[in-house]
Write an enzyme that holds these catalytic residues in place. Structure first.
Site, short mmCIF file in Angstrom:
data_model
loop_
_atom_site.label_atom_id
_atom_site.label_comp_id
_atom_site.label_asym_id
_atom_site.label_seq_id
_atom_site.Cartn_x
_atom_site.Cartn_y
_atom_site.Cartn_z
N TYR A 124 0.83 -1.22 0.00
CA TYR A 124 0.00 0.00 0.00
C TYR A 124 0.86 1.26 0.00
O TYR A 124 0.35 2.36 0.19
CB TYR A 124 -0.91 0.01 1.23
CG TYR A 124 -2.05 -0.98 1.16
CD1 TYR A 124 -1.83 -2.30 0.77
CD2 TYR A 124 -3.34 -0.62 1.48
CE1 TYR A 124 -2.86 -3.22 0.72
CE2 TYR A 124 -4.39 -1.53 1.43
CZ TYR A 124 -4.13 -2.83 1.05
OH TYR A 124 -5.16 -3.74 0.99
N LYS A 173 4.45 -14.54 3.98
CA LYS A 173 4.59 -15.47 2.85
C LYS A 173 6.08 -15.57 2.54
O LYS A 173 6.53 -15.31 1.41
CB LYS A 173 3.77 -14.93 1.66
CG LYS A 173 3.62 -15.88 0.49
CD LYS A 173 2.71 -17.07 0.77
CE LYS A 173 2.67 -17.99 -0.45
NZ LYS A 173 2.02 -19.28 -0.15
N ASP A 206 -1.69 -18.26 3.18
CA ASP A 206 -2.69 -19.17 2.60
C ASP A 206 -3.19 -20.17 3.64
O ASP A 206 -4.38 -20.40 3.81
CB ASP A 206 -2.15 -19.87 1.34
CG ASP A 206 -0.70 -20.29 1.47
OD1 ASP A 206 -0.02 -19.87 2.44
OD2 ASP A 206 -0.21 -21.05 0.61
N ASP A 230 -5.26 -6.45 5.70
CA ASP A 230 -6.51 -5.94 5.15
C ASP A 230 -7.45 -7.12 4.86
O ASP A 230 -8.62 -7.13 5.24
CB ASP A 230 -6.20 -5.17 3.86
CG ASP A 230 -7.37 -4.31 3.41
OD1 ASP A 230 -8.38 -4.27 4.11
OD2 ASP A 230 -7.25 -3.67 2.35
#
Ligand code: NAD
Length: 369
Positions: A124, A173, A206, A230
């Site tokens: 962002y 991740k 995930d 988010d």
């Protein structure tokens, strides 16, 4: 003691839900002087910009703000006012509690999670461009710094300690994004070593989504980078009963801004139909932040009892398939009036009943976003 709070009604359903929240705040008897400043669509009309300096000046001065949602054009147009506000005021921690209320609207009635999201950088940061002249390739840069990672992870551990939470889980991740994810992972492991009293663990994003959908009760405080935070905070809002009841807070070193997880829901704007609970619970978080514990407890209790009673609730809390006892939906203002009426009357000494699971049923298509 009185408080001066910047009030940003925002646009879409923002003015309706912030009005509702003000009404409930007044019912607590805590003296709040609201300083209203416009951002979003009304500010574009009045000042030609969605985020006038007067908004930032007001929040810097009062150091407390209650904000309604603000629309962001999708795919083009001006940058998000919400993201700009966080970056310009250095509101680095977005904290979103996901608490099931009275077991309504959720299949996980004991959900009680907190998502702590880094809110100033990551994907962002606004660093993106077309790679070629024909606009057939594009690039968004994911900026993750050690300073911001340490800051948000420390914040999560301090929150866990202060609020006697069970554990802190980092989400990343790092198997694929070995630099940005790896940096966040290293920062987390080193910070966790400084808080040996608080159990900690890690999940890949995930796997975290799957785990939350299956057994959310195994998680407590979740700390993560901007985009993952988010997404996870909407997921957790869904587990706890939906966007209509999910409040949020943004913290900097000395400023706190309270805003719901939900957006401006343009399709319900001006209809007095939106659920005011998320914005009302933002007032609860604000009062808790300034130490007005009893007033905060009264708001939470009044919201809980109104939702449990199911006499005066908005459409999202009244739909068949979402509740055991479908009822006629009330307006946003009627629900706020009912919650405000209960605030001075609720009995804080009576323990809250254990929430019950709602039988799974058909989901009304009106609730599909
Ligand atoms: P949204 O949260 O506005 O709406 C998603 C779904 O939930 C819709 O079906 C909506 O009608 C429903 N919903 C949301 N809030 C509700 C409420 N209080 N009561 C009842 N139903 C409610 O998300 P969106 O449609 O993705 O976004 C709309 C706009 O809001 C976009 O411009 C987006 O950028 C903006 N947005 C702003 C913020 C913010 O101000 N912090 C946050 C998210 C989205």
């Amino acid at each position: 003691m009185g408080y001066r709070v910047s009030l940003i009604p925002g646009d879409g359903i923002g003015p309706e839900v912030t009005n509702a929240a003000r009404r409930v705040a007044e019912a607590t008897g805590v003296s709040i002087e609201w300083e209203t400043v416009e951002a979003g669509e009304p500010a574009i009309k009045a000042h030609g910009t969605p985020l006038p300096d007067s908004v930032l000046d007001s929040i810097r001065k009062n150091r407390l703000a209650l904000k309604g949602p603000i629309t962001t054009p999708i795919g083009s147009g001006f940058r998000s006012v919400n993201v700009a506000l966080r970056q310009q005021l250095d509101l680095f921690a977005s904290v979103r509690p996901a608490r099931a209320i009275a077991g309504e609207g959720t299949r996980y009635p004991e959900t009680n999670l907190i998502v702590v999201r880094e809110a100033t950088e990551g994907l962002y940061a606004g660093v993106e461009h077309w790679v070629d002249r024909d606009h057939t390739a594009a690039e968004t840069v994911n900026i993750v710094t050690r300073k911001a990672s340490d800051r948000i992870i420390r914040f999560a551990f301090e929150l866990a300690r202060r609020e006697h939470r069970r554990q802190v889980t980092a989400v990343h991740k790092a198997n694929i994004m070995k630099t940005t994810g790896g940096l966040f992972q290293t920062a987390f492991r080193e910070m966790a070593a400084k808080y040996p009293d608080i159990p900690s663990d890690e999940r890949l994003i995930d796997n975290m989504c799957m785990q939350l959908a299956k057994k959310p009760e195994e998680y407590d405080v979740i700390v993560t980078t901007n985009l993952f935070g988010d997404i996870l905070s909407d997921l957790c809002a869904g587990l706890a009963g939906g966007l209509g009841v999910a409040p949020g807070a943004l913290y900097g070193d000395s400023i706190a801004v309270f805003e719901p997880v939900h957006g401006s829901a343009p399709k319900y704007a001006g209809q007095d139909r939106a659920d005011p609970v998320a914005e009302i619970l933002c007032v609860e978080l604000l009062l808790r932040h300034v130490g007005e514990r009893e007033a905060a407890d009264r708001i939470f209790r009044a919201v809980w009892e109104t939702i449990a009673e199911k006499k005066v609730v908005t459409y999202d809390l009244a739909l068949p398939g979402y509740t055991q006892r479908p009822v006629t939906p009330s307006t946003c203002s009627a629900m706020a009036k009912e919650i405000a009426r209960k605030v001075p009357e609720v009995d804080l000494d009576r323990p809250l009943p254990r929430p019950r699971a709602v039988a799974a049923g058909p989901i009304d298509p009106a609730l599909e976003a």
